[in-house]
Design an enzyme around this catalytic site. Structure first.
Site, PDB file in Angstrom:
ATOM      1  N   LYS A 132     114.208  75.894  37.507  1.00  0.00           N
ATOM      2  CA  LYS A 132     113.397  76.111  38.699  1.00  0.00           C
ATOM      3  C   LYS A 132     114.080  75.462  39.902  1.00  0.00           C
ATOM      4  O   LYS A 132     114.734  74.425  39.774  1.00  0.00           O
ATOM      5  CB  LYS A 132     112.016  75.503  38.471  1.00  0.00           C
ATOM      6  CG  LYS A 132     110.978  75.809  39.544  1.00  0.00           C
ATOM      7  CD  LYS A 132     109.630  75.250  39.124  1.00  0.00           C
ATOM      8  CE  LYS A 132     108.529  75.590  40.121  1.00  0.00           C
ATOM      9  NZ  LYS A 132     107.201  75.121  39.653  1.00  0.00           N
ATOM     10  N   SER A 207     103.796  78.298  40.052  1.00  0.00           N
ATOM     11  CA  SER A 207     104.895  78.335  41.001  1.00  0.00           C
ATOM     12  C   SER A 207     106.251  78.603  40.357  1.00  0.00           C
ATOM     13  O   SER A 207     107.252  78.788  41.068  1.00  0.00           O
ATOM     14  CB  SER A 207     104.947  77.020  41.786  1.00  0.00           C
ATOM     15  OG  SER A 207     105.147  75.915  40.924  1.00  0.00           O
ATOM     16  N   SER A 231     101.631  75.787  36.662  1.00  0.00           N
ATOM     17  CA  SER A 231     102.816  76.449  37.213  1.00  0.00           C
ATOM     18  C   SER A 231     103.884  76.825  36.189  1.00  0.00           C
ATOM     19  O   SER A 231     104.799  77.569  36.509  1.00  0.00           O
ATOM     20  CB  SER A 231     103.442  75.586  38.308  1.00  0.00           C
ATOM     21  OG  SER A 231     102.612  75.584  39.448  1.00  0.00           O
TER      22      SER A 231
END
Length: 568
Positions: A132, A207, A231
């Site tokens: 990420k 996210s 997330s």
């Protein structure tokens, strides 16, 4: 600074990303935008060789065996996944940073080491792992969706990046996120929107939405996301992959960039996404075996516990009792979600396990506490991060907002930060109530021993991941079915059922007695055709720091689903 200035930075950053893609991997035969389901396109597009396809379809544990044996070289494996990641990028816009040349050089070093010594560097030898965007890699940006953070490469690796490389992993791409991270969808001004490969009209979640989409398209064997309110699990659920939210500090977070830094009441955690539970297991074990507590002061001192994985405290896994949370007493899930829970129950019963109903306790209070804690100073945090270039703070994930000069349509954010914040005393009272709520839930769980056949409290909870499967862009307005476990600091693992939305099986059900106007709105929102091809998933939830046991129990749930449904 002027609006034009931040747009110029965006143009330069996107150009940098485009130039980082090997030219021979840019496709000219991409499906039209009208083609919504692109999950199978990578294998038919012509870029991947037969070996590339074989490699990227191989489960992580077997892939590691072949790498260790030298059957496949690290260069071959890295090339295969890098090519597939670039295909995924062109389909759903899931990548932020691409550093394939650096990765191939690293892979070549690993191959040379294996050839010279006959030994692997570590348990992840030659395995490509995506990260990420917020996980720092030396020499690479971590914009986290903020224009003002572009062109400021990290000066050193995050602790986790160092550990992965020490274990022999190959880092090669970073993945897209929403600006601020505090969204259940993925869109930012710098890199744009990530879409869902099963239906590009639907969100990939957030996210860690870039990770979810990339893993679903098999552009990486293991991806690393972060989770403060769902997330990791929301993208895992919406993209039909496995994902793990561990407890605070089990996976080292040091050296990452983040939102809401200094907020220590509900902590963000790092966790893996993969196309198999085996991928989650090998990730957690290899990381904690490196003793991260010696390099990250917030990492929990707990090495891998094989007895916990073997479920010694849970009857050795021979007969488990699962509690099913059908709904939270606030919003009843849509028909596909309910079908996933029903089929999981049937599969577990057929496998010889007990299933009881799980009664929610004070979920609304947990949600309220989480919102108050996160929003206490969030508005200022977002303003400070975006101010240097004058980029606007994103207030909606609606499609209309992609034209930032146009007024956005009405869309409710995941939570609305209090623009003026709250006092320290007010925050302390919320945190005190959160502590008391956790004690009440622990007592509630322990009390289930009287309803199980095992003499133990319920071993794990089966929960929805959301009140719906992946919704259209701008419509993921709630993360309550994941947030509850963050506030409690429970371990939660997403398991795909192997099922997808079916207009016949998932036809709208008659109206129920609505809990609230929110519940009524959610009921009216459901139209089967809107959610076409969306994956159906569930969560397996265990107690704090039970990562090993939850992985073991999730394997049992996964095996039961596959045995009960031969078509999976």
């Amino acid at each position: 600074m002027s609006t034009q200035h931040w747009k110029e930075i965006v143009a330069q950053k996107r150009q940098q990303r485009t130039e980082s893609i090997p030219k021979e991997w840019i496709l000219t035969n991409l499906p039209s935008q009208d083609t919504l389901n692109v999950i199978d396109f990578p294998e038919s597009c012509g870029l991947l060789t037969e070996l590339d396809i074989q490699i990227t379809n191989t489960e992580v544990t077997l892939l590691l065996e072949k790498l260790a044996q030298g059957t496949w070289s690290a260069v071959e494996v890295t090339t295969a996944f890098a090519k597939r990641a670039i295909i995924a990028q062109q389909l759903v816009n899931c990548l932020t940073e691409i550093f394939v040349d650096k990765a191939l050089a690293r892979a070549a070093e690993l191959d040379a080491h294996l050839k010279t010594t006959g030994k692997v560097v570590g348990p992840l030898h030659g395995l490509p792992i995506s990260l990420k965007d917020q996980i720092n890699v030396k020499g690479v940006d971590s914009t986290m969706g903020y224009v003002s953070w572009a062109f400021k490469p990290a000066t050193k690796n995050a602790v986790l990046a160092d550990i992965l490389e020490a274990n022999g992993a190959v880092l090669y791409v970073k993945t897209n996120i929403p600006q601020t991270l505090m969204w259940g969808e993925t869109f930012n001004h710098v890199f744009g929107r990530t879409t869902n490969p099963y239906n590009r009209n639907l969100t990939s979640g957030g996210s860690s939405g870039g990770e979810g989409a990339l893993v679903a398209l098999k552009g990486c064997p293991i991806g690393v996301g972060s989770d403060i309110g769902g997330s990791v699990r929301i993208p895992s659920a919406f993209n039909g992959v496995y994902g793990l939210r561990g407890s605070y500090g089990r996976i080292p977070y040091g050296g990452c960039v983040n939102s809401l830094e200094g907020q220590d009441s509900i902590l963000s955690v790092l966790g893996p996404l993969s196309n198999s539970i085996g991928g989650l297991k090998v990730f957690v074990k290899s990381v904690v075996d490196q003793k991260p507590w010696f390099v990250d002061p917030l990492a929990v001192r707990k090495p891998w516990n094989e007895e916990e994985y073997q479920l010694i405290e849970h009857g050795k896994g021979e007969k488990l009792c699962f509690g099913i949370l059908w709904d939270d007493g606030i919003t009843k899930p849509h028909p596909p979600v309910i079908r996933g829970l029903e089929e999981t129950k049937k599969a577990l019963l057929a496998a010889g396990h007990q299933v009881v109903d799980w009664k929610p306790l004070n979920h609304g209070e947990f949600y309220k506490a989480a919102g108050s804690i996160w929003s206490a100073a969030a508005a200022e945090d977002f303003r400070v991060s975006s101010a240097p270039t004058g980029e606007p703070v994103i207030e909606t994930m609606d499609l209309s907002y992609e034209d930032v000069d146009a007024p956005p349509t009405e869309s409710i954010p995941l939570f609305r930060p209090n623009p003026n914040g709250i006092s320290s005393y007010e925050l302390w009272q919320v945190q005190r109530r959160k502590r008391d709520l956790r004690q009440e839930y622990l007592d509630h769980w322990n009390a289930t021993a009287v309803v199980t056949d095992t003499g133990r409290p319920v071993d794990a909870i089966i929960s929805p991941c959301a009140a719906y499967v992946a919704p259209p862009h701008g419509m993921n307005k709630s993360a309550v079915y994941t947030t509850i476990w963050n506030v409690l600091d429970y371990v939660a693992l997403v398991v795909p059922t192997g099922k997808f939305v079916d207009p016949v099986l998932d036809a709208p059900r008659p109206p129920h007695e609505f809990y609230s106007s929110v519940d009524k709105e959610n009921y009216e929102f459901y139209k089967p055709e809107t959610f076409k091809d969306a994956p159906i998933t569930i969560q397996v939830v265990g107690r704090t720091l039970e990562e090993e046991a939850v992985i073991g129990m999730a394997e049992i749930v996964d095996a039961a689903l596959k045995a009960y449904s031969p078509k999976l």
